[in-house]
Scaffold this active site. Sequence first.
Site, PDB file in Angstrom:
ATOM      1  N   ASP A 130     -21.212  64.982  96.093  1.00 51.38           N
ATOM      2  CA  ASP A 130     -21.025  66.286  96.935  1.00 51.38           C
ATOM      3  C   ASP A 130     -20.436  67.386  96.120  1.00 51.38           C
ATOM      4  O   ASP A 130     -19.453  67.807  97.014  1.00 51.38           O
ATOM      5  CB  ASP A 130     -21.152  66.111  98.221  1.00 51.38           C
ATOM      6  CG  ASP A 130     -21.665  64.896  98.729  1.00 51.38           C
ATOM      7  OD1 ASP A 130     -22.830  65.620  98.187  1.00 51.38           O
ATOM      8  OD2 ASP A 130     -21.636  64.360  99.441  1.00 51.38           O
ATOM      9  N   GLN A 145     -14.669  63.431  93.748  1.00 46.23           N
ATOM     10  CA  GLN A 145     -15.237  63.782  94.942  1.00 46.23           C
ATOM     11  C   GLN A 145     -15.413  64.864  95.418  1.00 46.23           C
ATOM     12  O   GLN A 145     -13.635  65.158  95.619  1.00 46.23           O
ATOM     13  CB  GLN A 145     -15.811  62.482  96.179  1.00 46.23           C
ATOM     14  CG  GLN A 145     -16.366  62.772  97.279  1.00 46.23           C
ATOM     15  CD  GLN A 145     -16.728  60.916  97.760  1.00 46.23           C
ATOM     16  OE1 GLN A 145     -16.281  60.452  97.758  1.00 46.23           O
ATOM     17  NE2 GLN A 145     -17.037  61.856  99.194  1.00 46.23           N
ATOM     18  N   ASP A 146     -15.461  66.073  96.370  1.00 44.85           N
ATOM     19  CA  ASP A 146     -15.011  67.429  96.601  1.00 44.85           C
ATOM     20  C   ASP A 146     -14.731  68.145  95.612  1.00 44.85           C
ATOM     21  O   ASP A 146     -13.054  68.087  96.437  1.00 44.85           O
ATOM     22  CB  ASP A 146     -14.656  67.088  98.420  1.00 44.85           C
ATOM     23  CG  ASP A 146     -16.040  66.017  99.220  1.00 44.85           C
ATOM     24  OD1 ASP A 146     -17.074  65.873  98.723  1.00 44.85           O
ATOM     25  OD2 ASP A 146     -15.651  65.189 100.711  1.00 44.85           O
ATOM     26  N   ARG A 183     -28.253  67.899  98.498  1.00 44.74           N
ATOM     27  CA  ARG A 183     -28.431  67.644 100.013  1.00 44.74           C
ATOM     28  C   ARG A 183     -27.459  67.828 101.103  1.00 44.74           C
ATOM     29  O   ARG A 183     -26.677  68.799 100.394  1.00 44.74           O
ATOM     30  CB  ARG A 183     -28.350  65.885 100.180  1.00 44.74           C
ATOM     31  CG  ARG A 183     -26.726  65.630  99.549  1.00 44.74           C
ATOM     32  CD  ARG A 183     -26.117  64.002  99.665  1.00 44.74           C
ATOM     33  NE  ARG A 183     -24.904  64.216  99.839  1.00 44.74           N
ATOM     34  CZ  ARG A 183     -24.885  61.992  99.683  1.00 44.74           C
ATOM     35  NH1 ARG A 183     -25.609  61.715 100.024  1.00 44.74           N
ATOM     36  NH2 ARG A 183     -22.837  62.246 100.139  1.00 44.74           N
ATOM     37  N   TRP A 219     -25.481  69.278 104.133  1.00 50.52           N
ATOM     38  CA  TRP A 219     -24.824  68.374 104.744  1.00 50.52           C
ATOM     39  C   TRP A 219     -24.907  69.084 106.351  1.00 50.52           C
ATOM     40  O   TRP A 219     -24.855  68.799 106.710  1.00 50.52           O
ATOM     41  CB  TRP A 219     -23.377  69.534 104.374  1.00 50.52           C
ATOM     42  CG  TRP A 219     -21.607  68.604 104.807  1.00 50.52           C
ATOM     43  CD1 TRP A 219     -21.739  67.965 105.586  1.00 50.52           C
ATOM     44  CD2 TRP A 219     -20.638  69.491 104.989  1.00 50.52           C
ATOM     45  NE1 TRP A 219     -20.978  67.876 106.038  1.00 50.52           N
ATOM     46  CE2 TRP A 219     -20.069  68.661 106.108  1.00 50.52           C
ATOM     47  CE3 TRP A 219     -19.945  70.772 104.835  1.00 50.52           C
ATOM     48  CZ2 TRP A 219     -18.927  69.211 106.238  1.00 50.52           C
ATOM     49  CZ3 TRP A 219     -18.846  70.853 104.402  1.00 50.52           C
ATOM     50  CH2 TRP A 219     -18.426  70.197 105.159  1.00 50.52           C
ATOM     51  N   THR A 224     -10.635  65.526 104.537  1.00 52.81           N
ATOM     52  CA  THR A 224     -10.714  66.361 103.636  1.00 52.81           C
ATOM     53  C   THR A 224     -10.154  67.847 102.909  1.00 52.81           C
ATOM     54  O   THR A 224     -10.476  68.268 102.155  1.00 52.81           O
ATOM     55  CB  THR A 224     -12.089  66.473 103.813  1.00 52.81           C
ATOM     56  OG1 THR A 224     -13.451  65.047 103.335  1.00 52.81           O
ATOM     57  CG2 THR A 224     -13.226  67.435 102.349  1.00 52.81           C
ATOM     58  N   GLN A 235     -12.649  62.288  99.092  1.00 56.40           N
ATOM     59  CA  GLN A 235     -13.105  63.466  99.514  1.00 56.40           C
ATOM     60  C   GLN A 235     -11.587  63.459  98.805  1.00 56.40           C
ATOM     61  O   GLN A 235     -10.266  63.100  99.276  1.00 56.40           O
ATOM     62  CB  GLN A 235     -13.125  63.820 100.990  1.00 56.40           C
ATOM     63  CG  GLN A 235     -14.271  63.468 101.205  1.00 56.40           C
ATOM     64  CD  GLN A 235     -14.639  61.921 101.728  1.00 56.40           C
ATOM     65  OE1 GLN A 235     -13.587  61.163 101.871  1.00 56.40           O
ATOM     66  NE2 GLN A 235     -15.786  62.061 102.879  1.00 56.40           N
TER      67      GLN A 235
END
Length: 579
Positions: free
Chosen positions: A439, A415-416, A495, A497, A364, A393
């Site tokens: 996320d 994502q990310d 949420r 991490w 990531t 990611q």
Amino acid sequence: MRRYLTLFCGLFLLLTAFKADQHKTTIFMIGDSTMANKVLTGGNPERGWGQMLPGFLSEEIVVDNHAQNGRSSKSFIDGGLWQKVIDKVRPGDYVFIQFGHNDEKPKADRHTDPGSTFDDNLRKFVNETRAKGGKPVLFNSIIRRNFGVAADANAVSAAVKQDDAFYANPDAKRADAAEEAVTAEMKLIDTHGAYLESPRNVARELNVPFVDMNKITHDLVEGLGPEASKALFMWVEPNTVPAIPKGREDNTHLNVHGGRVIAGLTIDEIAKAVPELAPYVRHYDYVVAKDGSGDFFTVQEAIDAVPDFRKNRTTILVRPGVYKEKIVIPETKRNISLIGQEGTVLTYDDFAKTLNEFGEEKGTSGSASCYIYGPDFYAENITFDNSAGQVGQAVACFVSGDRAHFKNCRFTGNQDTLYTYGKGSRQYYENCYIEGTVDFIFGSSTAVFDGCRIHSKRDGYLTAPSTPEGTPYGYVFYDCNITADPGVSKVYLSRPWRPYAQAAFINCLMDGHITPEGWHNWGKKEAEKTVNYAEYGSRGAGANASKRASFGKQLKNTKDYEIAKVLGGADGWNPKAGK
């Protein structure tokens, strides 16, 4: 009712049509090679000063440069180039007029006489521009770098003839006749004579703004002296530039540096001569442009050029274009401002499973398109993008440096998307757009999102903070608009991490894709005891205080969430107040 609806629709269509037809004020440039745009193939470093002018003007002004190599006022008209320009001029536009270098040459297809045919052509440009509602501005010629000890007619003649020789054989090495005997005592010898006075005289006669380019460049070049002034012109060593394999010693035409310097000096004189253009003038330390109108072609080149640990702010304009490059702003490059224009995109397509040269997955953190480690970074009107697609990611922007400020920026990916990486880093996002799937805002930093749009492209989670234990704040969203693509119906606000995750949404408008529970524990029941998830004044279909998850809370007031308090730290940083 139907009558009012019809009137409303008609007004809407009228306004829409007007907006589509809105005309940006345009500066048309007509002149010779010292003003013209140059080809970029083979790394050609030659630039006309007009080619560099867009980097000194705001986006409200368009520069349309029609200057061409080898043209005089006569050949510009005879070749039909002027007709193409005047056909485009609209009321309120400007025409910048600079001839002389080629008018003084003896060739019949180019030659004019000062006080006679040269002046007549300048009057034609002025009068026809005004007839179209345009605003003419006259310039005289820039100097040739022709140093000597006296007004040697032979040296002047040789300097003029070399311009013709250059265009006949651009690869030929060249040097002015006086160059062999240059000494520190030498002064610039004028090569233009009465051709410098014609633009001035016509400007006075017809009440036209006039810019004395010859004086601007004379003072600059003579002040630098015979040796240092070479850095402005096309002095190229052999076998260093593919476009010019034999090298060149050219004292007439400007290189990238010379074009930028002279355009910068000229725009300030233009602002004096034409005060209504002054509000649109901009000065940046560096300009990045794909079309050759800047100091560099890539953002990374500009970053690398910034002196390490510079205390003063370095401003970098990034002109429109898609820049596919993996950008790193190291910790030593401090106080950098990246200012984009409409259509400026910084992108790359790495993702977590991309393999490096050792066959290892980048992960990531290694997937980011742009890394920001330097403190006191500022970005405006930039799109930070990861174009890898739906591959897991894939970070668009990785922010580690402290006191990072983003204004009117876009963060696009899946994502990310946005990795607020730095522990202890404070970040402020002002009127930004951030999109993603899962996320897509995550990390350890303290970050404020003020007036932003947070957009989900599919079901998932907006944020995944990993706020370190003991840190007073994590993510705070003020007056944000929480939206989604059509069909998206199940998105959580956050949420955790890591344990101790923090996120607060204050006075945010939430569409119906936000789940009634709002918060998710990521399957970590123990995290419910340590997280600090809060809301105040949520509204819209996604606001549902009575059904929120039990480990979230509804704030009674926002006194502990003022921006100055969230971001202040030990140094009182408050970007909203400009501190």
